[in-house]
Design a protein around this motif. Structure first.
Motif, PDB file in Angstrom:
ATOM      1  N   LEU A 220     -29.278   8.377  19.056  1.00 32.52           N
ATOM      2  CA  LEU A 220     -28.276   7.371  18.732  1.00 32.52           C
ATOM      3  C   LEU A 220     -27.108   8.035  18.002  1.00 32.52           C
ATOM      4  O   LEU A 220     -27.312   8.864  17.115  1.00 32.52           O
ATOM      5  CB  LEU A 220     -28.891   6.282  17.852  1.00 32.52           C
ATOM      6  CG  LEU A 220     -27.997   5.088  17.503  1.00 32.52           C
ATOM      7  CD1 LEU A 220     -27.648   4.297  18.757  1.00 32.52           C
ATOM      8  CD2 LEU A 220     -28.690   4.189  16.472  1.00 32.52           C
ATOM      9  N   ASN A 221     -25.903   7.678  18.386  1.00 32.06           N
ATOM     10  CA  ASN A 221     -24.670   8.207  17.782  1.00 32.06           C
ATOM     11  C   ASN A 221     -24.431   9.682  18.096  1.00 32.06           C
ATOM     12  O   ASN A 221     -23.691  10.354  17.363  1.00 32.06           O
ATOM     13  CB  ASN A 221     -24.665   8.003  16.258  1.00 32.06           C
ATOM     14  CG  ASN A 221     -24.507   6.544  15.872  1.00 32.06           C
ATOM     15  OD1 ASN A 221     -23.778   5.798  16.516  1.00 32.06           O
ATOM     16  ND2 ASN A 221     -25.206   6.136  14.825  1.00 32.06           N
ATOM     17  N   PHE A 222     -25.026  10.184  19.162  1.00 38.16           N
ATOM     18  CA  PHE A 222     -24.723  11.555  19.573  1.00 38.16           C
ATOM     19  C   PHE A 222     -23.425  11.536  20.376  1.00 38.16           C
ATOM     20  O   PHE A 222     -23.325  10.899  21.414  1.00 38.16           O
ATOM     21  CB  PHE A 222     -25.855  12.133  20.427  1.00 38.16           C
ATOM     22  CG  PHE A 222     -25.589  13.534  20.904  1.00 38.16           C
ATOM     23  CD1 PHE A 222     -25.797  14.612  20.064  1.00 38.16           C
ATOM     24  CD2 PHE A 222     -25.120  13.775  22.188  1.00 38.16           C
ATOM     25  CE1 PHE A 222     -25.544  15.915  20.487  1.00 38.16           C
ATOM     26  CE2 PHE A 222     -24.865  15.066  22.627  1.00 38.16           C
ATOM     27  CZ  PHE A 222     -25.076  16.142  21.766  1.00 38.16           C
ATOM     28  N   VAL A 223     -22.425  12.267  19.871  1.00 31.07           N
ATOM     29  CA  VAL A 223     -21.125  12.288  20.543  1.00 31.07           C
ATOM     30  C   VAL A 223     -20.756  13.692  20.994  1.00 31.07           C
ATOM     31  O   VAL A 223     -19.631  13.924  21.438  1.00 31.07           O
ATOM     32  CB  VAL A 223     -20.025  11.715  19.630  1.00 31.07           C
ATOM     33  CG1 VAL A 223     -20.239  10.237  19.384  1.00 31.07           C
ATOM     34  CG2 VAL A 223     -19.955  12.478  18.309  1.00 31.07           C
TER      35      VAL A 223
ATOM     36  N   ASP B 211     -20.008   7.546   8.591  1.00 27.11           N
ATOM     37  CA  ASP B 211     -19.126   7.220   7.477  1.00 27.11           C
ATOM     38  C   ASP B 211     -18.937   5.711   7.377  1.00 27.11           C
ATOM     39  O   ASP B 211     -19.603   4.933   8.061  1.00 27.11           O
ATOM     40  CB  ASP B 211     -17.792   7.953   7.627  1.00 27.11           C
ATOM     41  CG  ASP B 211     -17.064   7.594   8.923  1.00 27.11           C
ATOM     42  OD1 ASP B 211     -17.353   6.520   9.516  1.00 27.11           O
ATOM     43  OD2 ASP B 211     -16.194   8.382   9.351  1.00 27.11           O
ATOM     44  N   GLU B 212     -17.980   5.287   6.514  1.00 26.78           N
ATOM     45  CA  GLU B 212     -17.759   3.856   6.294  1.00 26.78           C
ATOM     46  C   GLU B 212     -17.239   3.148   7.532  1.00 26.78           C
ATOM     47  O   GLU B 212     -17.304   1.911   7.631  1.00 26.78           O
ATOM     48  CB  GLU B 212     -16.789   3.641   5.127  1.00 26.78           C
ATOM     49  CG  GLU B 212     -15.397   4.208   5.330  1.00 26.78           C
ATOM     50  CD  GLU B 212     -15.302   5.681   4.962  1.00 26.78           C
ATOM     51  OE1 GLU B 212     -14.177   6.224   4.957  1.00 26.78           O
ATOM     52  OE2 GLU B 212     -16.361   6.302   4.698  1.00 26.78           O
ATOM     53  N   ASN B 213     -16.738   3.915   8.501  1.00 20.24           N
ATOM     54  CA  ASN B 213     -16.261   3.324   9.760  1.00 20.24           C
ATOM     55  C   ASN B 213     -17.300   3.443  10.877  1.00 20.24           C
ATOM     56  O   ASN B 213     -16.972   3.266  12.049  1.00 20.24           O
ATOM     57  CB  ASN B 213     -14.972   4.009  10.190  1.00 20.24           C
ATOM     58  CG  ASN B 213     -13.844   3.806   9.187  1.00 20.24           C
ATOM     59  OD1 ASN B 213     -13.626   2.696   8.713  1.00 20.24           O
ATOM     60  ND2 ASN B 213     -13.133   4.883   8.856  1.00 20.24           N
ATOM     61  N   ALA B 214     -18.528   3.771  10.499  1.00 20.08           N
ATOM     62  CA  ALA B 214     -19.647   3.914  11.439  1.00 20.08           C
ATOM     63  C   ALA B 214     -19.428   5.055  12.417  1.00 20.08           C
ATOM     64  O   ALA B 214     -19.984   5.048  13.519  1.00 20.08           O
ATOM     65  CB  ALA B 214     -19.893   2.602  12.195  1.00 20.08           C
ATOM     66  N   GLN B 215     -18.641   6.063  12.005  1.00 20.83           N
ATOM     67  CA  GLN B 215     -18.420   7.236  12.829  1.00 20.83           C
ATOM     68  C   GLN B 215     -19.321   8.377  12.340  1.00 20.83           C
ATOM     69  O   GLN B 215     -19.482   8.574  11.131  1.00 20.83           O
ATOM     70  CB  GLN B 215     -16.957   7.677  12.775  1.00 20.83           C
ATOM     71  CG  GLN B 215     -15.988   6.659  13.334  1.00 20.83           C
ATOM     72  CD  GLN B 215     -16.267   6.340  14.792  1.00 20.83           C
ATOM     73  OE1 GLN B 215     -16.382   7.246  15.618  1.00 20.83           O
ATOM     74  NE2 GLN B 215     -16.377   5.055  15.104  1.00 20.83           N
TER      75      GLN B 215
END
Length: 248
Positions: free
Chosen positions: A177-180, A194-198
């Motif tokens: 999950l969240n692998f970019v 981070d706070e922006n879900a990045q």
């Protein structure tokens, strides 16, 4: 075309400078080296509560930057028994030529417990020589520079063993999950955001996230202390004392 192919073959097999970076071997001495069930190299062992994984590729220039900025701090935390670090070997996510060859060579070095200093060397060569970093001759020369068994390396390089690990790494990255892309770091299987879900990718922010996990683990199961001054002892009144005496 035949002449070009012959020239490329000659260049690929010419002796290459495989100088190791300073302290590539020394900084891993005394550090526990193990493997995951998938065969990924790991510093520390699987019983340590905070497990950090580096999804990285030797052909990726951003991976080299992260390696240079964070690896020393990670090694120190491993030495302190705070974390374990796993390298999940990927390839093809960057612009440097022969990333697959570099990853396969690293997996063969790993069979002789030489992965960690070898991966330092691969990133060092990438930064120094760019697209000429991973010629076959340099990959082999690096094995020799580390004092590893050249014959055992050749046997491994001709086998399918390295590809099994690399294929497993690709499957693992695809399911994450969240692998970019590379580099991606996980803490206990979760990509910090981070706070922006990045996904967090910079070394300073990643170290903050790792240290928070270390602190949370240290505080887990710790009972809150009771201040005696905040809970005064009950004073035995004469009535209570008399009653207790009569009962006994």
């Amino acid at each position: 075309l035949a002449a070009l192919a012959a020239t490329a073959l000659i260049l690929a097999n010419m002796p290459s400078d495989a100088t190791l970076p300073p302290d590539a071997v020394a900084r891993y001495q005394g550090v526990t080296q193990t493997h995951t069930a998938e065969g990924y190299p790991r510093l520390g062992d699987g019983t340590i509560p905070v497990q950090v994984a580096l999804y990285s590729s030797f052909d990726c220039t951003a991976c080299r930057t992260l390696h240079e900025e964070i690896m020393g701090d990670l090694i120190q935390r491993v030495r302190d028994g705070q974390i374990a670090v796993t390298f999940v070997p990927l390839y093809g996510s960057g612009s440097i030529t022969n990333g697959r060859g570099a990853a396969r060579a690293a997996m063969c070095a790993d069979q002789q417990d030489g992965f960690w200093p070898y991966q330092d060397a691969l990133f060092f060569w990438q930064g120094r020589d760019g697209n000429q970093a991973f010629t076959e001759s340099r990959l082999k020369s690096g094995i020799r520079e580390l004092g590893l068994d050249q014959g055992a390396y050749e046997v491994c390089a001709r086998s399918g063993t390295p590809d099994e690990v690399l294929n497993s790494a690709r499957t693992s990255a695809a399911a994450l999950l969240n692998f970019v892309g590379t580099p991606t770091v996980t803490i206990n299987g979760v990509t910090p955001v981070d706070e922006n879900a990045q996904p967090i990718s910079g070394a300073p922010a990643l170290l903050v996230a790792i240290d928070r996990a270390i602190e949370a683990n240290a505080n887990r199961g710790v009972r809150p202390t009771v201040d005696p001054a905040a809970t005064p002892a009950t004073e035995a009144t004469p009535e209570v004392t008399a009653e207790a005496t009569a009962t006994s």
